[in-house]
Design an enzyme around this catalytic site. Structure first.
Site, PDB file in Angstrom:
ATOM      1  N   HIS A   1     -13.597 -59.769  13.508  1.00  0.00           N
ATOM      2  CA  HIS A   1     -13.271 -59.625  15.101  1.00  0.00           C
ATOM      3  C   HIS A   1     -13.213 -60.859  15.689  1.00  0.00           C
ATOM      4  O   HIS A   1     -13.947 -61.902  15.094  1.00  0.00           O
ATOM      5  CB  HIS A   1     -14.301 -58.745  15.725  1.00  0.00           C
TER       6      HIS A   1
ATOM      7  N   ASP B   1     -13.720 -61.481  18.947  1.00  0.00           N
ATOM      8  CA  ASP B   1     -14.402 -61.536  20.316  1.00  0.00           C
ATOM      9  C   ASP B   1     -15.555 -61.864  19.859  1.00  0.00           C
ATOM     10  O   ASP B   1     -16.111 -61.807  18.692  1.00  0.00           O
ATOM     11  CB  ASP B   1     -14.364 -60.096  21.257  1.00  0.00           C
TER      12      ASP B   1
ATOM     13  N   ASP C   1     -20.227 -65.535  13.572  1.00  0.00           N
ATOM     14  CA  ASP C   1     -20.132 -63.827  14.179  1.00  0.00           C
ATOM     15  C   ASP C   1     -18.999 -64.052  15.155  1.00  0.00           C
ATOM     16  O   ASP C   1     -19.070 -64.078  16.446  1.00  0.00           O
ATOM     17  CB  ASP C   1     -21.271 -63.447  14.648  1.00  0.00           C
TER      18      ASP C   1
ATOM     19  N   GLU D   1     -15.294 -56.188  19.450  1.00  0.00           N
ATOM     20  CA  GLU D   1     -16.429 -55.376  18.443  1.00  0.00           C
ATOM     21  C   GLU D   1     -17.574 -55.623  19.289  1.00  0.00           C
ATOM     22  O   GLU D   1     -18.788 -54.702  19.303  1.00  0.00           O
ATOM     23  CB  GLU D   1     -16.271 -56.060  17.237  1.00  0.00           C
ATOM     24  N   GLU D   2     -17.802 -56.711  19.795  1.00  0.00           N
ATOM     25  CA  GLU D   2     -19.393 -57.160  20.432  1.00  0.00           C
ATOM     26  C   GLU D   2     -19.489 -56.105  21.804  1.00  0.00           C
ATOM     27  O   GLU D   2     -20.621 -56.181  22.380  1.00  0.00           O
ATOM     28  CB  GLU D   2     -19.323 -58.536  21.093  1.00  0.00           C
TER      29      GLU D   2
ATOM     30  N   HIS E   1     -25.531 -63.872  17.898  1.00  0.00           N
ATOM     31  CA  HIS E   1     -26.054 -63.359  19.139  1.00  0.00           C
ATOM     32  C   HIS E   1     -26.944 -63.864  20.040  1.00  0.00           C
ATOM     33  O   HIS E   1     -27.466 -63.625  21.068  1.00  0.00           O
ATOM     34  CB  HIS E   1     -26.457 -61.866  19.035  1.00  0.00           C
TER      35      HIS E   1
HETATM   36 ZN   LIG Z   1     -19.802 -59.640  14.651  1.00  0.00          ZN
END
Ligand SMILES: [Zn+2]
Length: 451
Positions: free
Chosen positions: A91, A93, A124, A155-156, A421
Site C-alpha cells: 500500500h 498510503d 510501512d 490501508e491505514e 505507526h
Molecule cells: Zn502497512
C-alpha cells in the site's frame, strides 16, 4: 542468473532504491482529506504506477475503489500460460506523522541516522514497494512467472476500499500465490513470514450527560461529568495486571509458535526502565493469541486552553484486537455490551462501529511457502521462522475468501525496530536488500514448483 550475481545486482541497485524511497517518502500520502490534501495520495498513486510501468507492468493504471481511494493495478506477462501467477501487494498510503515534535528527523524527509533510514512510510509500506521494485529490477527480463500487482491507497484508514474492490474484480487479481508485503522479519537479519493475524473492531463511543459546559466550581460535585463517566468506563477494560477484560471474551489463549523474547520486546517497543509489560501471559500470548483493547483517542479539552468547566459530552475511539479463533461479530457485540453496562449515572451512551476485520491464519504446507523458505534461507543464511502479528490486515481474509486455492504469504521489511505507526519510523536498508533478494530468488524458483 546465479544467486551471487543477483546479490551483486541488488547491491548495485541500492543507491537508486534510496533515492527513490526519499522521493516517495516526501509525498505525504495520508489518506485522510481532513489532515492532508488528497492530491498527495494521487501523486503517490501516480508515482507507483509509473515505477511499475517502467518495471514491465505496461498496463499499470489507477482504479477507483468504493472509499474513493485509488488502487494501482497492473500485470506483467510471464513466459507463457503454463507459468504460475504471483500477485504482489503493498500500500502507498501512510499513517499520519502523529506528534511531529516527537520526531528526531523531519517525518517526510528520508534521513539516515546510525545506518537506518528514517521517515514516515520508510518501512510501512513504501519500503516494501522499493523491495518489490528492487527485486524486479534485479531479475530484469528473466521473470519466469506471470506477475500481477495491486498497491492500495487507504490501508491505514481501515475504510476497506480494496476489500470491496477484490470480489468485484476477481479475475483481474487472480493468482496462484499472493505476496502480501506489509509485515516483516523477526528481527533484522532473522527472516520470517507471518502466519497469524489478529482481527479488529474499531468503535467510537460517545457519552453525554449535560446540555453544555458548566462551571466546575459552582456545579462540580453533583453535576454529572461526561468525561469522568467515560474514564470510569474505559478503566473497566483492563485489570490490575493490564489484561484486557471484556465480559464474554476469552483472554486465556496461548501462542504455540515461535515465542517473542520479553527482553527483545522491551527493546523493540522502547519500554521505559521500571515499567512492566502487561498481562499475565507471555508476550506472544498477549500480542498474538489474546484480545487487546487500546484507547486511540478521546475528545476532551487539551490542557492548554482548558477552562474550569465540566465536560458535557465526550467520545473515545477504541480499538479491539481479536485473535484467531474468535469471531469479530461476537467480539463487537460483547465489547459494546460491556461498555454500555459499565456506564455510570445513567449517562447517555451511543456507539458507532467504524471498522471490523476478521483474524487470519495462513496455511504453511504449499509449494510457494516452501519455495519462500528456501529463498529466505539463501538470502539470509539463516532459516525462516513463523510469526504472529497483533495487527490486522482484513484484506487477507478477502483474498482467502475470493481465492481459496491461492497461497498467501505475509512478509516484508517491517521488522520490530521500524516503529511503524509511531514517530521515528525507520527502515534498515539491509532488510530492503535482503528481502528483495529473497523475493527475486522466490520468483525464480517458484516458476518450477508452482504448477
Ligand atoms: Zn502497512
Amino acid at each position: 542468473m546465479s544467486e551471487m550475481e543477483m546479490r551483486d545486482r541488488i547491491t548495485a541497485l541500492m543507491p537508486r532504491a534510496r533515492a527513490e524511497l526519499a522521493e516517495f517518502v516526501a509525498i505525504r500520502s495520508v489518506a485522510d482529506p481532513r489532515q492532508f490534501p488528497p492530491e498527495e495520495c494521487e501523486a503517490a498513486a501516480v508515482w507507483v504506477r509509473d515505477k511499475f510501468a517502467e518495471a514491465g507492468f505496461s498496463d499499470a493504471r489507477l482504479e477507483e475503489t468504493a472509499d474513493g481511494s485509488k488502487a494501482v493495478v497492473g500485470h506483467r506477462p510471464g513466459p507463457g500460460t503454463d507459468a504460475p501467477t504471483v500477485l504482489l501487494y503493498a500500500h502507498y498510503d501512510v499513517q499520519p506523522p502523529l506528534n511531529e515534535a516527537a520526531w528526531r528527523t523531519p517525518p517526510f524527509e528520508l534521513t539516515e541516522v546510525g545506518g537506518r533510514w528514517y521517515g514516515r512510510g520508510a518501512a510501512d509500506c513504501k519500503g516494501n514497494i522499493l523491495m518489490h521494485l528492487t527485486a524486479l529490477r534485479a531479475l530484469g527480463e528473466s521473470v519466469p512467472v506471470n506477475l500481477k500487482l495491486v498497491v492500495e491507497g487507504s490501508e491505514e484508514q481501515g475504510t476497506g476500499g480494496l476489500e470491496a474492490f477484490v470480489p468485484d474484480h476477481a479475475d483481474l487479481l487472480r493468482a496462484d500465490t499472493i505476496l502480501i508485503c506489509d509485515t516483516g522479519n523477526a528481527a533484522v537479519g532473522r527472516p520470517a513470514v507471518t502466519v497469524s493475524l489478529r482481527g479488529m473492531v474499531n468503535v467510537v463511543v460517545t457519552v453525554e450527560a449535560l446540555e453544555s459546559e458548566v462551571h466546575s466550581g459552582m456545579f462540580g460535585g453533583a453535576a454529572p461529568d461526561a468525561l469522568a463517566a467515560l474514564i470510569a468506563m474505559l478503566a473497566t477494560l483492563r485489570d490490575d495486571r493490564g489484561n484486557t477484560m471484556v465480559k464474554g471474551l476469552d483472554n486465556s489463549q496461548v501462542w504455540t509458535g515461535d515465542p517473542y523474547p520479553p527482553e527483545q520486546f522491551r527493546q523493540d517497543v522502547g519500554v521505559l526502565g521500571g515499567v512492566s509489560l502487561l498481562g499475565s501471559g507471555s508476550v506472544s500470548d498477549m500480542i498474538w493469541a489474546r484480545p487487546a483493547v487500546t484507547v486511540l483517542g478521546i475528545d476532551c479539552p487539551p490542557v492548554v486552553g482548558s477552562a474550569a468547566a465540566i465536560v458535557p459530552r465526550t467520545a473515545a475511539r477504541l480499538n479491539l484486537r481479536v485473535p484467531p479463533g474468535m469471531s469479530p461479530d461476537q467480539a463487537r457485540a460483547a465489547f459494546l455490551e460491556h461498555l454500555r453496562a459499565a456506564a455510570p449515572w445513567g449517562v447517555r451512551v451511543s456507539a458507532e462501529v467504524e471498522a471490523e476485520g476478521a483474524p487470519f491464519l495462513a496455511s504453511v504446507d504449499g509449494p510457494a511457502y516452501r519455495a519462500m523458505a528456501g529463498a529466505m534461507l539463501d538470502a539470509y543464511g539463516t532459516p525462516m521462522t513463523t510469526l504472529g502479528q497483533g495487527g490486522s490486515i482484513p484484506l487477507c481474509n478477502v483474498f482467502a475468501g475470493v481465492y481459496p486455492e491461492a497461497e498467501i504469504i505475509l512478509m516484508g521489511v517491517e521488522e520490530p525496530l521500524t516503529l511503524m505507526h509511531a514517530p521515528n519510523e525507520s527502515v534498515d536498508p539491509g532488510e530492503i536488500a535482503n528481502m528483495a533478494l529473497a523475493e527475486a530468488l522466490f520468483l525464480q524458483r517458484y516458476a518450477t514448483v508452482g504448477r
